[in-house]
Design an enzyme around this catalytic site. Structure first.
Site, PDB file in Angstrom:
ATOM      1  N   LYS A 122      31.362  23.648  -8.022  1.00 51.95           N
ATOM      2  CA  LYS A 122      31.465  22.405  -7.305  1.00 51.95           C
ATOM      3  C   LYS A 122      30.453  22.339  -6.176  1.00 51.95           C
ATOM      4  O   LYS A 122      30.073  21.277  -5.736  1.00 51.95           O
ATOM      5  CB  LYS A 122      32.846  22.234  -6.682  1.00 51.95           C
ATOM      6  CG  LYS A 122      33.996  22.147  -7.619  1.00 51.95           C
ATOM      7  CD  LYS A 122      35.300  22.019  -6.831  1.00 51.95           C
ATOM      8  CE  LYS A 122      36.481  22.166  -7.750  1.00 51.95           C
ATOM      9  NZ  LYS A 122      37.736  22.203  -7.017  1.00 51.95           N
ATOM     10  N   GLY A 123      30.056  23.500  -5.694  1.00 43.20           N
ATOM     11  CA  GLY A 123      29.260  23.583  -4.476  1.00 43.20           C
ATOM     12  C   GLY A 123      27.947  22.840  -4.477  1.00 43.20           C
ATOM     13  O   GLY A 123      27.487  22.386  -3.440  1.00 43.20           O
ATOM     14  N   GLU A 131      21.649  25.015  -8.035  1.00 39.95           N
ATOM     15  CA  GLU A 131      22.722  25.802  -7.438  1.00 39.95           C
ATOM     16  C   GLU A 131      22.714  25.647  -5.921  1.00 39.95           C
ATOM     17  O   GLU A 131      21.654  25.415  -5.331  1.00 39.95           O
ATOM     18  CB  GLU A 131      22.532  27.280  -7.833  1.00 39.95           C
ATOM     19  CG  GLU A 131      23.554  28.232  -7.288  1.00 39.95           C
ATOM     20  CD  GLU A 131      24.974  28.013  -7.801  1.00 39.95           C
ATOM     21  OE1 GLU A 131      25.554  26.948  -7.492  1.00 39.95           O
ATOM     22  OE2 GLU A 131      25.512  28.906  -8.466  1.00 39.95           O
ATOM     23  N   ASP A 132      23.882  25.783  -5.316  1.00 38.03           N
ATOM     24  CA  ASP A 132      23.971  25.651  -3.867  1.00 38.03           C
ATOM     25  C   ASP A 132      23.434  26.876  -3.135  1.00 38.03           C
ATOM     26  O   ASP A 132      22.700  26.748  -2.169  1.00 38.03           O
ATOM     27  CB  ASP A 132      25.405  25.332  -3.420  1.00 38.03           C
ATOM     28  CG  ASP A 132      26.443  26.342  -3.899  1.00 38.03           C
ATOM     29  OD1 ASP A 132      26.094  27.260  -4.679  1.00 38.03           O
ATOM     30  OD2 ASP A 132      27.615  26.212  -3.506  1.00 38.03           O
ATOM     31  N   ASP A 185      23.434  34.464  -3.715  1.00 41.87           N
ATOM     32  CA  ASP A 185      23.633  35.661  -2.899  1.00 41.87           C
ATOM     33  C   ASP A 185      23.431  36.899  -3.770  1.00 41.87           C
ATOM     34  O   ASP A 185      22.318  37.379  -3.878  1.00 41.87           O
ATOM     35  CB  ASP A 185      24.940  35.646  -2.104  1.00 41.87           C
ATOM     36  CG  ASP A 185      26.154  35.279  -2.926  1.00 41.87           C
ATOM     37  OD1 ASP A 185      26.188  35.543  -4.134  1.00 41.87           O
ATOM     38  OD2 ASP A 185      27.098  34.734  -2.352  1.00 41.87           O
ATOM     39  N   LYS A 206      20.147  33.700  -0.044  1.00 39.32           N
ATOM     40  CA  LYS A 206      20.628  34.770   0.832  1.00 39.32           C
ATOM     41  C   LYS A 206      20.100  36.093   0.278  1.00 39.32           C
ATOM     42  O   LYS A 206      20.793  36.835  -0.411  1.00 39.32           O
ATOM     43  CB  LYS A 206      22.150  34.743   0.863  1.00 39.32           C
ATOM     44  CG  LYS A 206      22.760  35.449   2.047  1.00 39.32           C
ATOM     45  CD  LYS A 206      24.279  35.447   1.999  1.00 39.32           C
ATOM     46  CE  LYS A 206      24.887  34.144   2.438  1.00 39.32           C
ATOM     47  NZ  LYS A 206      26.368  34.255   2.595  1.00 39.32           N
ATOM     48  N   PHE A 214      28.556  33.310   6.673  1.00 44.34           N
ATOM     49  CA  PHE A 214      29.448  32.467   5.879  1.00 44.34           C
ATOM     50  C   PHE A 214      29.146  31.021   6.238  1.00 44.34           C
ATOM     51  O   PHE A 214      29.434  30.576   7.349  1.00 44.34           O
ATOM     52  CB  PHE A 214      30.912  32.795   6.178  1.00 44.34           C
ATOM     53  CG  PHE A 214      31.838  32.331   5.094  1.00 44.34           C
ATOM     54  CD1 PHE A 214      31.928  30.987   4.748  1.00 44.34           C
ATOM     55  CD2 PHE A 214      32.625  33.233   4.412  1.00 44.34           C
ATOM     56  CE1 PHE A 214      32.780  30.556   3.744  1.00 44.34           C
ATOM     57  CE2 PHE A 214      33.484  32.825   3.405  1.00 44.34           C
ATOM     58  CZ  PHE A 214      33.555  31.476   3.078  1.00 44.34           C
ATOM     59  N   ASP A 217      31.952  25.329   0.697  1.00 43.12           N
ATOM     60  CA  ASP A 217      33.324  25.276   1.190  1.00 43.12           C
ATOM     61  C   ASP A 217      33.866  26.643   1.581  1.00 43.12           C
ATOM     62  O   ASP A 217      33.279  27.683   1.291  1.00 43.12           O
ATOM     63  CB  ASP A 217      34.235  24.688   0.114  1.00 43.12           C
ATOM     64  CG  ASP A 217      34.555  25.696  -0.984  1.00 43.12           C
ATOM     65  OD1 ASP A 217      35.744  25.935  -1.238  1.00 43.12           O
ATOM     66  OD2 ASP A 217      33.616  26.243  -1.599  1.00 43.12           O
ATOM     67  N   ARG A 245      33.448  20.823   2.615  1.00 36.55           N
ATOM     68  CA  ARG A 245      32.381  20.345   1.722  1.00 36.55           C
ATOM     69  C   ARG A 245      31.732  19.058   2.225  1.00 36.55           C
ATOM     70  O   ARG A 245      30.556  18.821   2.008  1.00 36.55           O
ATOM     71  CB  ARG A 245      32.929  20.092   0.314  1.00 36.55           C
ATOM     72  CG  ARG A 245      33.274  21.335  -0.460  1.00 36.55           C
ATOM     73  CD  ARG A 245      33.578  20.969  -1.916  1.00 36.55           C
ATOM     74  NE  ARG A 245      34.286  22.014  -2.623  1.00 36.55           N
ATOM     75  CZ  ARG A 245      33.726  23.081  -3.173  1.00 36.55           C
ATOM     76  NH1 ARG A 245      32.426  23.252  -3.078  1.00 36.55           N
ATOM     77  NH2 ARG A 245      34.459  23.964  -3.814  1.00 36.55           N
TER      78      ARG A 245
END
Length: 179
Positions: A42-43, A98-99, A102, A130, A151, A158, A164
């Site tokens: 969802k990100g 993609e958001d 990592d 990241k 974070f 989220d 969000r």
């Protein structure tokens, strides 16, 4: 929600400007082509929406929902496809949107999956990279921002399905997620 944000990393203006710049790079790369853009739910939804609107190439859009987590906060080590794309990727240029990258686990597996399905090419566009968390040998082809190991929330990102809708990307106060 703003009270849980320690500080803003990228303002709404900075986000929109950088998304336009990255979309311009993608437009040049895919000139004369019709790529299939795959947003990872969802990100990435907010980033993906802004990004797609900045493209001038005739791109097709589809979505996937994937997870490498079971019920806990530790990766299961296996990619679970919760919602697959509808489009056939065989012979297509695929752009994964993609958001955040990592560890690289999800994107490494998705790239391999699309290659196995016969995609002509698979490239990655990410909002945030990241690098310090990378465990898999994968890098974004197009990246908006590099960030430290913090974070982050907002602009689609989220924590427990909250934050969000924030128009910026901020750092979540540690006391919120360490409760």
């Amino acid at each position: 929600m703003d009270v849980d944000c320690e500080r803003v990393l990228f303002s709404a203006g900075q986000l929109h400007e950088r998304v336009r710049e990255v979309a311009g790079e993608v437009n040049r790369c895919y000139a004369g082509k019709r790529p299939l853009c795959v947003g990872i739910l969802k990100g990435s939804v907010i980033f993906c929406s802004d990004f797609i609107r900045c493209l001038s190439v005739p791109a097709e859009l589809d979505f996937m929902a994937v997870s490498s987590y079971g019920s806990g906060a530790v990766s299961s080590g296996k990619l679970k496809i919760k919602k697959d794309i509808d489009a056939d990727v065989k012979g297509r240029d695929v752009i994964i949107i993609e958001d955040i990258i990592d560890s690289g686990f999800t994107l490494s597996n998705l790239k391999a999956l699309f290659n196995e399905r016969g995609a002509s090419s698979v490239r990655i566009v990410t909002l945030l990279n990241k690098k310090s968390r990378r465990e898999y040998d994968i890098q974004p082809d197009f990246n908006c921002f590099d960030i430290e190991n913090e974070f982050v929330i907002g602009y689609g990102l989220d924590y427990n399905e909250k934050y969000r809708s924030l128009p910026y990307i901020g750092v979540l106060k540690s006391e919120v997620y360490k409760k």
